[in-house]
Design an enzyme around this catalytic site. Structure first.
Site, PDB file in Angstrom:
ATOM      1  N   GLN A  25       7.370 -17.396   7.449  1.00  0.00           N
ATOM      2  CA  GLN A  25       6.148 -17.356   6.644  1.00  0.00           C
ATOM      3  C   GLN A  25       6.385 -16.718   5.284  1.00  0.00           C
ATOM      4  OE1 GLN A  25       2.675 -16.107   9.547  1.00  0.00           O
ATOM      5  NE2 GLN A  25       4.636 -15.362  10.305  1.00  0.00           N
ATOM      6  N   ARG A  26       7.243 -15.720   5.238  1.00  0.00           N
ATOM      7  CA  ARG A  26       7.418 -14.967   4.001  1.00  0.00           C
ATOM      8  C   ARG A  26       8.652 -15.370   3.209  1.00  0.00           C
ATOM      9  NH1 ARG A  26       9.010  -9.200   6.790  1.00  0.00           N
ATOM     10  NH2 ARG A  26      11.244  -9.237   6.315  1.00  0.00           N
ATOM     11  N   ASN A  43       0.802  -1.221   0.000  1.00  0.00           N
ATOM     12  CA  ASN A  43       0.000   0.000   0.000  1.00  0.00           C
ATOM     13  C   ASN A  43       0.838   1.275   0.000  1.00  0.00           C
ATOM     14  OD1 ASN A  43      -2.794  -0.789   0.004  1.00  0.00           O
ATOM     15  ND2 ASN A  43      -2.436  -1.702   2.001  1.00  0.00           N
ATOM     16  N   ILE A  64       2.475 -10.325   1.703  1.00  0.00           N
ATOM     17  CA  ILE A  64       1.936 -11.598   2.189  1.00  0.00           C
ATOM     18  C   ILE A  64       0.628 -11.377   2.936  1.00  0.00           C
ATOM     19  CG2 ILE A  64       4.253 -12.571   2.411  1.00  0.00           C
ATOM     20  CD1 ILE A  64       3.829 -12.426   5.489  1.00  0.00           C
ATOM     21  N   ASP A  65       0.312 -10.124   3.267  1.00  0.00           N
ATOM     22  CA  ASP A  65      -0.896  -9.829   4.040  1.00  0.00           C
ATOM     23  C   ASP A  65      -2.169  -9.886   3.195  1.00  0.00           C
ATOM     24  OD1 ASP A  65       0.523  -9.439   6.414  1.00  0.00           O
ATOM     25  OD2 ASP A  65       0.916  -7.343   5.934  1.00  0.00           O
ATOM     26  N   MET A  72       1.106 -13.809  10.765  1.00  0.00           N
ATOM     27  CA  MET A  72       1.189 -12.378  10.483  1.00  0.00           C
ATOM     28  C   MET A  72      -0.176 -11.853  10.050  1.00  0.00           C
ATOM     29  SD  MET A  72       4.832 -11.784   8.542  1.00  0.00           S
ATOM     30  CE  MET A  72       6.394 -11.836   9.454  1.00  0.00           C
TER      31      MET A  72
END
Length: 418
Positions: free
Chosen positions: A297-298, A111, A140-141, A187
């Protein structure tokens, strides 16, 4: 060869597939015979005039980027404020672009990066400099507006679902004499997309995860503990997935890392799993373990989603096409046309409709009791983790990842004192 240079920069937290996007950008630009510079450490490198000449990279290196995690050229968390508040930085950035004849700027981020790309395009127009700015989606969000999903999310979602499923089998095996409760932290500051992805690990009320805590729903500790205890009594164990951004009814984060705020003004989170585990142990007396996957996670390229890799490369190619076609202040986005079989294509959206617009999960994706996902969520999520895209492995049993040289081109401007 088109006149001018293309500048590519990575921004914010990296993903398992951001380098796949970079690979696609470089390959597409080479096909068009366009020279590409890459900013070292994102927008910070652009301000410092630390620019890597990607023409020195071999074809093999560029292709290897597609299966390499991390940010090959370096990234950073540096938020540029409004043009009025940060005018000196914007003008410095524009000066660097002019000095290196940059006519196309691709900013690969979320963003805030979309907002920066939009502002740079506006400043260039103010100064009459011919510059085409294109935002390239990454996070990743999965919280970018307009696009159906965001490159980076599918692989993180796959890692989350697989990890929760594997840990659940471990917990079930040991529950009789050992761990009764396992808490996994995903996350997600305001949007519970990754926590929701954990719901793909099982189906039905008796399959893990037994409870999911979403940031979209207020956290009620008493209710949470009662539900955990009920699951333990029914099944002998309980697996909980908690989004890092869960909040109490008054809006405060349940767990705060105490690290102040990051460069984007966000509170430093992390630690909700350990907090919840402590409460379960203290109040219920159950033996409990917890996990904070954090960067895992990423960065888990070894478990990337094939769908995600394909989409990451598709937006990279589309970004180059947009730039060379003069489509200014836009972002390539993913459009879903069917769930089963899954079908999608890339379209183009104005940056003004993406920048600073956060996409949270639809209410219809969260189960009525607030602690699981619905069938609609499964239909949305399942295709995004589909398929395997394993990296090549070498003799030592490890993935064959590429590390690129970071030498920069000669500076043409005075050192930045910002």
């Amino acid at each position: 060869m088109p006149a001018g240079t293309l500048l590519y920069a990575q921004s914010g937290g990296v993903t398992a597939v951001i380098n796949a996007t970079a690979s696609a950008v470089l390959q597409a630009a080479r096909t068009k015979k366009v020279r590409v510079l890459a900013a070292r450490n994102g927008i910070l490198g652009a301000l410092r005039e630390e620019l890597i000449d990607t023409t020195t990279l071999s074809t093999a290196q560029v292709k290897a980027l597609a299966h390499t995690p991390g940010g090959a050229f370096g990234s950073c968390r540096l938020k540029l404020k409004s043009v009025e508040a940060d005018r000196a930085k914007y003008e410095r950035l524009l000066a660097v672009l002019q000095a290196h004849d940059v006519r196309w700027f691709l900013y690969n981020g979320g963003n805030d990066s979309a907002d920066t790309a939009l502002k740079v395009s506006q400043l260039a127009a103010e100064f009459g400099y011919p510059l085409t700015c294109v935002g390239v989606p990454k996070t990743i969000d999965n919280d970018l507006a307009v696009t159906d999903c965001c490159p980076g999310f599918g692989s993180a979602a796959k890692y989350t679902a697989v990890s929760v499923r594997e840990c659940a089998l471990d917990v079930a095996a040991m529950a009789e004499t050992s761990t009764k409760v396992f808490v996994y932290e995903a996350m997600g500051r305001h949007a519970g997309w990754l926590a929701a992805a954990a719901g793909l690990a099982g189906e039905g009320r008796d399959e893990a995860p037994h409870l999911i805590l979403f940031p979209e729903r207020p956290f009620d500790e008493a209710d949470f503990l009662a539900r955990v205890d009920a699951v333990v009594k029914r099944l002998g164990h309980c697996v909980v997935v908690a989004s890092e951004g869960i909040r109490a009814a008054d809006g405060t984060f349940v767990a705060d890392a105490g690290g102040g705020k990051d460069a984007f003004g966000h509170a430093q989170l992390g630690g909700v799993a350990s907090h919840l585990a402590g409460r379960v142990k203290d109040v219920l007396g159950h033996k409990v373990h917890w996990s904070l996957p954090d960067y895992l996670q990423r960065s888990a390229r070894h478990l990337a989603s094939k769908t995600d890799v394909e989409q990451a490369m598709a937006v990279g190619r589309a970004a180059v096409d947009c730039a060379l076609a003069g489509q200014n202040a836009v972002m390539p986005v993913i459009v879903r046309t069917a769930d089963e079989p899954y079908q999608w294509h890339v379209d183009v959206a104005p940056l003004s409709k993406v920048a600073n617009h956060e996409k949270t999960m639809p209410k219809g994706f969260i189960r009525a009791d607030g602690h699981g996902i619905t069938a609609a969520a499964r239909r949305y999520l399942a295709p995004l983790i589909a398929g395997e895209a394993y990296p090549p492995y070498v003799r030592n049993g490890l993935p064959d990842y590429v590390v690129l040289p970071q030498a920069t081109v000669r500076r043409k401007l005075p050192a930045w004192a910002g």
